[in-house]
Design an enzyme around this catalytic site. Sequence first.
Site, mmCIF file in Angstrom:
data_model
loop_
_atom_site.group_PDB
_atom_site.id
_atom_site.type_symbol
_atom_site.label_atom_id
_atom_site.label_comp_id
_atom_site.label_asym_id
_atom_site.label_seq_id
_atom_site.Cartn_x
_atom_site.Cartn_y
_atom_site.Cartn_z
ATOM 1 N N GLU A 133 9.956 8.199 -17.068
ATOM 2 C CA GLU A 133 8.637 8.822 -17.255
ATOM 3 C C GLU A 133 8.119 8.568 -18.669
ATOM 4 O O GLU A 133 6.947 8.261 -18.887
ATOM 5 C CB GLU A 133 8.716 10.328 -17.013
ATOM 6 C CG GLU A 133 8.823 10.688 -15.546
ATOM 7 C CD GLU A 133 8.992 12.187 -15.352
ATOM 8 O OE1 GLU A 133 7.991 12.872 -15.144
ATOM 9 O OE2 GLU A 133 10.138 12.675 -15.432
ATOM 10 N N SER A 170 15.686 21.285 -16.282
ATOM 11 C CA SER A 170 14.532 22.132 -16.544
ATOM 12 C C SER A 170 15.035 23.453 -17.096
ATOM 13 O O SER A 170 16.084 23.949 -16.688
ATOM 14 C CB SER A 170 13.777 22.365 -15.239
ATOM 15 O OG SER A 170 13.027 23.551 -15.317
ATOM 16 N N LYS A 178 16.863 21.244 -11.099
ATOM 17 C CA LYS A 178 16.153 20.012 -11.464
ATOM 18 C C LYS A 178 17.010 18.994 -12.212
ATOM 19 O O LYS A 178 17.825 19.348 -13.055
ATOM 20 C CB LYS A 178 14.940 20.342 -12.346
ATOM 21 C CG LYS A 178 13.898 21.157 -11.641
ATOM 22 C CD LYS A 178 13.030 20.331 -10.735
ATOM 23 C CE LYS A 178 11.809 19.866 -11.487
ATOM 24 N NZ LYS A 178 10.989 19.011 -10.643
ATOM 25 N N HIS A 183 0.831 -1.219 0.000
ATOM 26 C CA HIS A 183 0.000 0.000 0.000
ATOM 27 C C HIS A 183 0.860 1.263 0.000
ATOM 28 O O HIS A 183 0.454 2.300 0.508
ATOM 29 C CB HIS A 183 -0.952 0.037 1.201
ATOM 30 C CG HIS A 183 -1.669 -1.259 1.423
ATOM 31 N ND1 HIS A 183 -2.830 -1.592 0.778
ATOM 32 C CD2 HIS A 183 -1.350 -2.336 2.194
ATOM 33 C CE1 HIS A 183 -3.211 -2.814 1.151
ATOM 34 N NE2 HIS A 183 -2.310 -3.292 2.012
#
Length: 465
Positions: free
Chosen positions: A295, A282, A288, A161
Site C-alpha cells: 500500500e 490494527s 487484521k 476488466h
Amino acid sequence: MSSDEQNKLWGGRFTEGTDAFVQAFTASVQFDKRLAPYDVQGSIAHAKVLQHVGLLTEQECQQIVTGLTDILDDINRGDFAWSVALEDVHMNIEARLTDKIGVAGKKLHTGRSRNDQVATDIRLFMREHIALVRAELKRLQTGLLELAEKNHDTIMPGFTHLQVAQPVTFGHHLMAWFEMLTRDAQRLEDCAKRTNIMPLGSAALAGTSYPIDREYAAKLLGFDAPSNNSLDAVSDRDFAIEFCSAASIIMMHLSRFSEEIVLWTSAQYDFIQLPDAFCTGSSIMPQKKNPDVPELVRGKTGRVYGHLMSLLTLMKSQPLAYNKDNQEDKEPIFDTVDTVLGSLRAFADMVPNIKANKDAMYAAAKQGFSTATDLADSLVGKGIPFRDAHEIVGLAVRLGVETQRDLSELSLEELQGFSPEITNDVFDVLTLEGSVSARNHIGGTAPEQVKQAVLTAKASLVGKA
Ligand code: ARG
C-alpha cells in the site's frame, strides 16, 4: 558564521552583507551536503589535473588531496560544522580546506566554477545511485524468478476488466511482472550512458582560459567523455529528468504490482499470503493483517511522479546557461532515489517469501466460465467457423448461468443440444489444466513455456549490473 566569512569567497564586490533571511533562503547546504563525497571526489580530480598541467606543485596537490580526504572523514563522522553563511556544500568544503592547509586551498578553484562543479557532483551522485537502483531491480527480478519457478504450473484465474477471463499459471503472471522490470532496467542502463559525461572544465559557462586537460580529468573520474559544449554542460539537467522518468515508470509498475498484492491478500481473494514481517496489525481490530508495504509503495508512486513534474517545470523556461533555479534540482533527485530504492528493496525482500494459496486460486479459476474460449476453439477444430462457435458456446454459458453450473459440469447430451459436433473429448479442454497446457507457444501460459521463460530470463540476468 558572519557575513564577513562569506565575503571571503565571493564578497569582494559587495559593500553590504547579505540580508539574514535571504542568506538562509538562497542557501542549499541544508540538503546539498549530501553531495559531499562527490564534491570531494571531483575536487581531488580537479587538483590532480591542475598539477598535471603545472598549475599546482606536487606538494600543493598533495596538501589538497590530504586536506579534502580528512574533511570527508570529518563529515562522515558527523564532525563538521556546516555553515549556512557559506551557502552550499562546495563553499563549505573549500573554506574548510583553506582553513586547514592555507594558501594551497585557495588555488583549488583555479579554472573551475561552482557551476561545472555542481553539475559534475550531481552526475557522480546519479551514476552511483543508478547503479544501486539497477542492483535492487535485479534482486527483485531474481526473487520473481524463484517464485515463478515454484509456481510454473499453479493455476489461477487470469483477468480482464477484473472479471475472470481465462485460466493462467501463476508463474506466467509473475513473469509478466518480470518483463516490466526488464524494460525498467533497460531504461536505466540507457540513462546511465547519458549521465556519465563530464561537465568539469566548462567553468562558469564559457570554458576556461587555463590549459586544463579534460580528457585526463574524465579518465580520473571514470566518465566516458568530457561534455561537448560548456553552456549545455553547466545548465542542463535532462539526465536527471530521464532518471526521474525511468523511476516514475518503475513506481508505476510497482504500484500495479502492489494493487494486485493488496487485492490478493484480501479475504475475498485469498490468493496469496505475505510474510508477517511485511505486514502490520490494527490497533483496534485484532484480526487484521494489513498489506502495508505494497500500500505504501502504491502511495509513494505519487511523490516520484511529482518530482518528475518538478524537474520538467524547473527546466522549461530557463535561458542558457546556469541559473540559480537549478539549485532546486537536488531535493527532487534525492527523494526520487530514496523512494525508488526503498520501494524496490522492500519488494525484493518480500516477493520470494510470498506463499501461493493454490487451492483458492484453483477454485477461483473454475468460476466465471474461464474455459469457454477453449470450448469455442475445439469447435473450430471440428470445422465450425469461429463466430458460430462463439455463438454456440454463448448459449452453453447461458445454460450454465441459469443452472449454476460450470461448463465442465454440463452433460454431453446438454452440450450436444447446442452443437451435434461436440464429442466426449470436449471435457479434456474444459479442464483448467487442459486450457493452460494448450497455450504452449512462446509467450503463452503453458507450464512448459513458463519453465522455459524462467530459464531464459535467468540467463539474461547473468552478468547484468
Ligand atoms: N548551490 C548551487 C547549485 O546547487 C551551486 C552553483 C552556484 N552557482 C552560482 N553561480 N550561484 O546550483
